[in-house]
Design a protein around this motif. Structure first.
Motif, PDB file in Angstrom:
ATOM      1  N   TRP A   1       3.247  10.055   0.635  1.00 17.42           N
ATOM      2  CA  TRP A   1       4.353   9.165   0.962  1.00 17.42           C
ATOM      3  C   TRP A   1       4.146   8.502   2.321  1.00 17.42           C
ATOM      4  O   TRP A   1       3.834   9.169   3.315  1.00 17.42           O
ATOM      5  CB  TRP A   1       5.663   9.943   0.982  1.00 17.42           C
ATOM      6  CG  TRP A   1       6.889   9.096   1.200  1.00 17.42           C
ATOM      7  CD1 TRP A   1       7.260   7.999   0.485  1.00 17.42           C
ATOM      8  CD2 TRP A   1       7.897   9.284   2.189  1.00 17.42           C
ATOM      9  NE1 TRP A   1       8.450   7.497   0.946  1.00 17.42           N
ATOM     10  CE2 TRP A   1       8.867   8.259   2.013  1.00 17.42           C
ATOM     11  CE3 TRP A   1       8.092  10.211   3.205  1.00 17.42           C
ATOM     12  CZ2 TRP A   1       9.992   8.140   2.811  1.00 17.42           C
ATOM     13  CZ3 TRP A   1       9.218  10.094   4.001  1.00 17.42           C
ATOM     14  CH2 TRP A   1      10.151   9.066   3.803  1.00 17.42           C
ATOM     15  N   ALA A   2       4.341   7.173   2.370  1.00 17.16           N
ATOM     16  CA  ALA A   2       4.070   6.413   3.597  1.00 17.16           C
ATOM     17  C   ALA A   2       5.309   5.748   4.173  1.00 17.16           C
ATOM     18  O   ALA A   2       5.227   5.077   5.199  1.00 17.16           O
ATOM     19  CB  ALA A   2       3.007   5.348   3.319  1.00 17.16           C
TER      20      ALA A   2
ATOM     21  N   TYR B   1       2.146   6.306  -5.062  1.00 16.16           N
ATOM     22  CA  TYR B   1       2.429   7.582  -4.401  1.00 16.16           C
ATOM     23  C   TYR B   1       2.854   7.395  -2.948  1.00 16.16           C
ATOM     24  O   TYR B   1       3.594   8.217  -2.407  1.00 16.16           O
ATOM     25  CB  TYR B   1       1.219   8.516  -4.507  1.00 16.16           C
ATOM     26  CG  TYR B   1       1.093   9.117  -5.886  1.00 16.16           C
ATOM     27  CD1 TYR B   1       2.109   9.908  -6.412  1.00 16.16           C
ATOM     28  CD2 TYR B   1      -0.020   8.874  -6.682  1.00 16.16           C
ATOM     29  CE1 TYR B   1       2.029  10.444  -7.688  1.00 16.16           C
ATOM     30  CE2 TYR B   1      -0.111   9.411  -7.958  1.00 16.16           C
ATOM     31  CZ  TYR B   1       0.915  10.201  -8.457  1.00 16.16           C
ATOM     32  OH  TYR B   1       0.832  10.722  -9.717  1.00 16.16           O
ATOM     33  N   GLU B   2       2.446   6.318  -2.334  1.00 14.51           N
ATOM     34  CA  GLU B   2       2.950   6.009  -0.988  1.00 14.51           C
ATOM     35  C   GLU B   2       4.446   5.700  -1.033  1.00 14.51           C
ATOM     36  O   GLU B   2       5.154   5.868  -0.032  1.00 14.51           O
ATOM     37  CB  GLU B   2       2.190   4.828  -0.399  1.00 14.51           C
ATOM     38  CG  GLU B   2       0.760   5.170   0.031  1.00 14.51           C
ATOM     39  CD  GLU B   2       0.008   3.953   0.543  1.00 14.51           C
ATOM     40  OE1 GLU B   2       0.595   2.834   0.548  1.00 14.51           O
ATOM     41  OE2 GLU B   2      -1.170   4.107   0.930  1.00 14.51           O
ATOM     42  N   GLY B   3       4.929   5.263  -2.181  1.00 17.26           N
ATOM     43  CA  GLY B   3       6.344   4.952  -2.328  1.00 17.26           C
ATOM     44  C   GLY B   3       7.179   6.088  -2.884  1.00 17.26           C
ATOM     45  O   GLY B   3       8.399   5.958  -2.993  1.00 17.26           O
ATOM     46  N   SER B   4       6.534   7.195  -3.233  1.00 17.97           N
ATOM     47  CA  SER B   4       7.235   8.341  -3.807  1.00 17.97           C
ATOM     48  C   SER B   4       7.531   9.364  -2.725  1.00 17.97           C
ATOM     49  O   SER B   4       6.614   9.979  -2.167  1.00 17.97           O
ATOM     50  CB  SER B   4       6.374   8.982  -4.905  1.00 17.97           C
ATOM     51  OG  SER B   4       6.960  10.185  -5.346  1.00 17.97           O
ATOM     52  N   LYS B   5       8.797   9.570  -2.428  1.00 17.69           N
ATOM     53  CA  LYS B   5       9.184  10.445  -1.316  1.00 17.69           C
ATOM     54  C   LYS B   5       8.746  11.895  -1.547  1.00 17.69           C
ATOM     55  O   LYS B   5       8.523  12.641  -0.593  1.00 17.69           O
ATOM     56  CB  LYS B   5      10.699  10.392  -1.110  1.00 17.69           C
ATOM     57  CG  LYS B   5      11.151  10.898   0.242  1.00 17.69           C
ATOM     58  CD  LYS B   5      12.587  10.540   0.523  1.00 17.69           C
ATOM     59  CE  LYS B   5      12.988  10.957   1.942  1.00 17.69           C
ATOM     60  NZ  LYS B   5      14.391  10.584   2.252  1.00 17.69           N
TER      61      LYS B   5
ATOM     62  N   SER C   1      -5.876   1.395  -6.714  1.00 12.14           N
ATOM     63  CA  SER C   1      -5.047   0.750  -5.685  1.00 12.14           C
ATOM     64  C   SER C   1      -3.570   0.824  -6.066  1.00 12.14           C
ATOM     65  O   SER C   1      -2.709   1.073  -5.211  1.00 12.14           O
ATOM     66  CB  SER C   1      -5.480  -0.707  -5.468  1.00 12.14           C
ATOM     67  OG  SER C   1      -5.376  -1.446  -6.673  1.00 12.14           O
ATOM     68  N   ALA C   2      -3.259   0.640  -7.341  1.00 14.17           N
ATOM     69  CA  ALA C   2      -1.874   0.748  -7.807  1.00 14.17           C
ATOM     70  C   ALA C   2      -1.380   2.185  -7.689  1.00 14.17           C
ATOM     71  O   ALA C   2      -0.239   2.435  -7.273  1.00 14.17           O
ATOM     72  CB  ALA C   2      -1.766   0.263  -9.248  1.00 14.17           C
ATOM     73  N   GLN C   3      -2.225   3.132  -8.018  1.00 19.33           N
ATOM     74  CA  GLN C   3      -1.829   4.539  -7.938  1.00 19.33           C
ATOM     75  C   GLN C   3      -1.579   4.958  -6.492  1.00 19.33           C
ATOM     76  O   GLN C   3      -0.629   5.685  -6.201  1.00 19.33           O
ATOM     77  CB  GLN C   3      -2.909   5.423  -8.566  1.00 19.33           C
ATOM     78  CG  GLN C   3      -2.462   6.857  -8.810  1.00 19.33           C
ATOM     79  CD  GLN C   3      -3.460   7.621  -9.639  1.00 19.33           C
ATOM     80  OE1 GLN C   3      -4.670   7.573  -9.400  1.00 19.33           O
ATOM     81  NE2 GLN C   3      -2.975   8.358 -10.636  1.00 19.33           N
TER      82      GLN C   3
END
Length: 308
Positions: free
Chosen positions: A198-199, A189-193, A183-185
């Motif tokens: 990326w979300a 990656y959702e926060g990494s452009k 869940s942390a991973q």
């Protein structure tokens, strides 16, 4: 040979562009994919023939790369008539291939451990020549325990993420996608452009930034407080480099590099916490940089050394 051919999946004729097109060398997010295609091409080279050489667009690139590769391989085995390649998959190996060289009567001349390095003609140009797993075995204290106790618990709690049980974390964290950190991973990656996941989420971007900050701070502080176990790391370097040949490539040129494994015995070192690394002097008098990093997300998964 026919039996081997029937089981071997040949590359697409356009795949040679992964050696020739600069656009396919850019971007960390695609590095793993691109390197796997290049490694597959090297495994396939013994089978590349006129079906590839006669292609109107890519034929000449295939011909010149195969010729350049075979010329370089003669530095390893000058008298070979033909060779076979076995790809060594998985992190348990300290090299990429076994090359088996044969003479014209099909007698085996030698078997060589070969590691491929793209976009460099010398080991000094390569971003790393080896990446030991589980770095804490070469350190005076455990980095995984240090990070969990001083940083991870607070970080996950601040973002409402479940904190894995400590013993589970310590046994799982060396995987590329540890179950206890999934869940942390995902949020990272959702926060990494630069990530395909990326979300564009404010929470994800905040978590990504917090992970990077914690990773940088923790590694710097840890190195200040921690010594290298140079005997153990030296033993690893000597063993991992023993009888290994480096096949280097840059802009159409293949070149062979070899090293004496005993040259990698560490004499002394200094700490450079600001740069997340130790700098060691080896038996030749040269220095090597021993970077402590996370390979699959800052503070998320797979701590390792990157040694160059």
């Amino acid at each position: 040979m026919n039996t081997i051919m029937s089981l071997f999946v040949l590359p697409d004729v356009s795949d040679i562009a992964y050696f020739t097109d600069p656009a396919k060398s850019a971007g960390r997010s695609s590095n793993d994919h691109n390197n796997k295609i290049r490694e597959h091409i090297l495994s396939a080279m013994p089978y590349i023939d006129d079906d590839y050489f006669n292609h109107p667009v890519y034929g000449e690139s295939w011909r010149t790369h195969k010729t350049a590769l075979e010329t370089a391989l003669r530095e390893i085995s000058p008298l070979y008539a033909f060779y076979k390649v076995v790809k060594k998959a998985g992190r348990g190996h300290n090299y990429d291939y076994k090359y088996k060289f044969y003479d014209s009567s099909q007698q085996q001349l030698s078997t060589e451990k070969v590691e491929f390095k793209y976009n460099a003609l010398t080991l000094g140009d390569a971003p790393q020549f080896v990446s030991p797993m589980k770095p804490s075995q070469y350190l005076s204290q455990s980095f995984e325990e240090y990070y969990y106790d001083r940083y991870l618990v607070n970080l996950l709690t601040d973002f409402g993420l479940e904190v894995p049980e400590r013993s589970l974390y310590l046994s799982d964290i060396h995987k590329t996608e540890p179950n206890c950190m999934l869940s942390a991973q995902q949020l990272y990656y959702e926060g990494s452009k630069g990530s395909s996941r990326w979300a564009n989420s404010e929470r994800a971007k905040a978590f990504y930034d917090a992970c990077r900050k914690c990773s940088k701070t923790s590694i710097s502080q840890f190195i200040q407080e921690t010594d290298l176990r140079i005997d153990m790391l030296s033993d690893y370097l000597v063993k991992s480099q023993d009888k290994k040949v480096y096949l280097m490539y840059h802009q159409g040129v293949f070149r062979v590099n070899t090293v004496e494994s005993s040259d990698y015995r560490i004499v002394n070192y200094i700490k450079q916490p600001r740069f997340a690394r130790y700098v060691a002097t080896i038996a030749t008098g040269q220095t090597i940089k021993i970077l402590l990093r996370w390979k699959n997300g800052n503070g998320i998964a797979f701590p390792a050394f990157q040694i160059s």
